[in-house]
Design a protein around this motif. Structure first.
Motif, PDB file in Angstrom:
ATOM      1  N   PHE A   1     101.340  75.811  -3.510  1.00 15.63           N
ATOM      2  CA  PHE A   1     102.526  76.076  -4.280  1.00 15.63           C
ATOM      3  C   PHE A   1     102.987  77.614  -4.262  1.00 15.63           C
ATOM      4  O   PHE A   1     104.284  77.591  -4.070  1.00 15.63           O
ATOM      5  CB  PHE A   1     101.968  75.898  -5.673  1.00 15.63           C
ATOM      6  CG  PHE A   1     103.219  76.380  -6.909  1.00 15.63           C
ATOM      7  CD1 PHE A   1     104.452  75.507  -6.893  1.00 15.63           C
ATOM      8  CD2 PHE A   1     103.304  77.516  -7.404  1.00 15.63           C
ATOM      9  CE1 PHE A   1     105.365  75.853  -7.635  1.00 15.63           C
ATOM     10  CE2 PHE A   1     104.034  77.838  -8.181  1.00 15.63           C
ATOM     11  CZ  PHE A   1     105.219  77.071  -8.460  1.00 15.63           C
ATOM     12  N   LEU A   2     102.128  78.411  -3.868  1.00 16.28           N
ATOM     13  CA  LEU A   2     102.605  80.004  -3.689  1.00 16.28           C
ATOM     14  C   LEU A   2     103.380  80.038  -2.356  1.00 16.28           C
ATOM     15  O   LEU A   2     104.306  80.731  -2.199  1.00 16.28           O
ATOM     16  CB  LEU A   2     101.641  80.857  -3.771  1.00 16.28           C
ATOM     17  CG  LEU A   2     100.773  81.221  -4.970  1.00 16.28           C
ATOM     18  CD1 LEU A   2      99.642  81.926  -5.130  1.00 16.28           C
ATOM     19  CD2 LEU A   2     102.078  81.826  -6.077  1.00 16.28           C
ATOM     20  N   VAL A   3     102.746  79.074  -1.238  1.00 14.45           N
ATOM     21  CA  VAL A   3     103.663  79.392   0.078  1.00 14.45           C
ATOM     22  C   VAL A   3     104.849  78.517  -0.094  1.00 14.45           C
ATOM     23  O   VAL A   3     105.721  78.952   0.507  1.00 14.45           O
ATOM     24  CB  VAL A   3     102.717  78.640   1.137  1.00 14.45           C
ATOM     25  CG1 VAL A   3     103.490  78.327   2.321  1.00 14.45           C
ATOM     26  CG2 VAL A   3     101.415  79.411   1.215  1.00 14.45           C
ATOM     27  N   PHE A   4     104.991  77.410  -1.015  1.00 14.56           N
ATOM     28  CA  PHE A   4     106.151  76.812  -0.965  1.00 14.56           C
ATOM     29  C   PHE A   4     107.224  77.677  -1.712  1.00 14.56           C
ATOM     30  O   PHE A   4     108.303  77.965  -1.413  1.00 14.56           O
ATOM     31  CB  PHE A   4     106.197  75.513  -1.725  1.00 14.56           C
ATOM     32  CG  PHE A   4     107.395  74.709  -2.059  1.00 14.56           C
ATOM     33  CD1 PHE A   4     108.060  74.009  -1.201  1.00 14.56           C
ATOM     34  CD2 PHE A   4     107.619  74.683  -3.420  1.00 14.56           C
ATOM     35  CE1 PHE A   4     109.131  73.272  -1.391  1.00 14.56           C
ATOM     36  CE2 PHE A   4     108.740  73.936  -3.977  1.00 14.56           C
ATOM     37  CZ  PHE A   4     109.379  73.237  -2.709  1.00 14.56           C
ATOM     38  N   ALA A   5     106.800  78.248  -2.867  1.00 13.43           N
ATOM     39  CA  ALA A   5     107.660  79.146  -3.770  1.00 13.43           C
ATOM     40  C   ALA A   5     108.274  80.439  -2.778  1.00 13.43           C
ATOM     41  O   ALA A   5     109.181  80.899  -2.886  1.00 13.43           O
ATOM     42  CB  ALA A   5     107.106  79.646  -4.927  1.00 13.43           C
ATOM     43  N   ALA A   6     107.302  80.775  -2.079  1.00 14.90           N
ATOM     44  CA  ALA A   6     107.779  82.111  -0.938  1.00 14.90           C
ATOM     45  C   ALA A   6     109.137  81.551  -0.168  1.00 14.90           C
ATOM     46  O   ALA A   6     109.930  82.174   0.166  1.00 14.90           O
ATOM     47  CB  ALA A   6     106.671  82.499  -0.237  1.00 14.90           C
ATOM     48  N   PHE A   7     108.789  80.355   0.465  1.00 12.92           N
ATOM     49  CA  PHE A   7     109.768  79.805   1.336  1.00 12.92           C
ATOM     50  C   PHE A   7     111.119  79.624   0.711  1.00 12.92           C
ATOM     51  O   PHE A   7     112.187  79.959   1.104  1.00 12.92           O
ATOM     52  CB  PHE A   7     109.187  78.573   2.007  1.00 12.92           C
ATOM     53  CG  PHE A   7     108.495  78.910   3.275  1.00 12.92           C
ATOM     54  CD1 PHE A   7     109.154  79.232   4.373  1.00 12.92           C
ATOM     55  CD2 PHE A   7     107.107  78.662   3.190  1.00 12.92           C
ATOM     56  CE1 PHE A   7     108.371  79.536   5.507  1.00 12.92           C
ATOM     57  CE2 PHE A   7     106.242  78.807   4.598  1.00 12.92           C
ATOM     58  CZ  PHE A   7     107.034  79.319   5.688  1.00 12.92           C
TER      59      PHE A   7
END
Length: 51
Positions: A7-13
């Motif tokens: 989720f954090l990687v997705f939110a960063a993108f």
């Protein structure tokens, strides 16, 4: 990879995409004519605007 990390990687993108779109939009609105381009001037008004 855990779901929180995913989720954090997705939110960063998503944040990076929106930030890039915002910066691009800002510079395009500065570079391209806006509402002023829709105004039709008389020849006299056009001469006054150039000065």
């Amino acid at each position: 990879m855990s779901y929180s990390m995913l989720f954090l990687v997705f939110a960063a993108f998503v944040f990076a995409i929106f930030a890039f779109a915002g910066v691009l939009s800002y510079f395009l609105t500065k570079a391209l004519p806006g509402q002023d381009a829709l105004v039709v001037d008389t020849p006299e008004e056009a001469l006054e605007r150039k000065i």
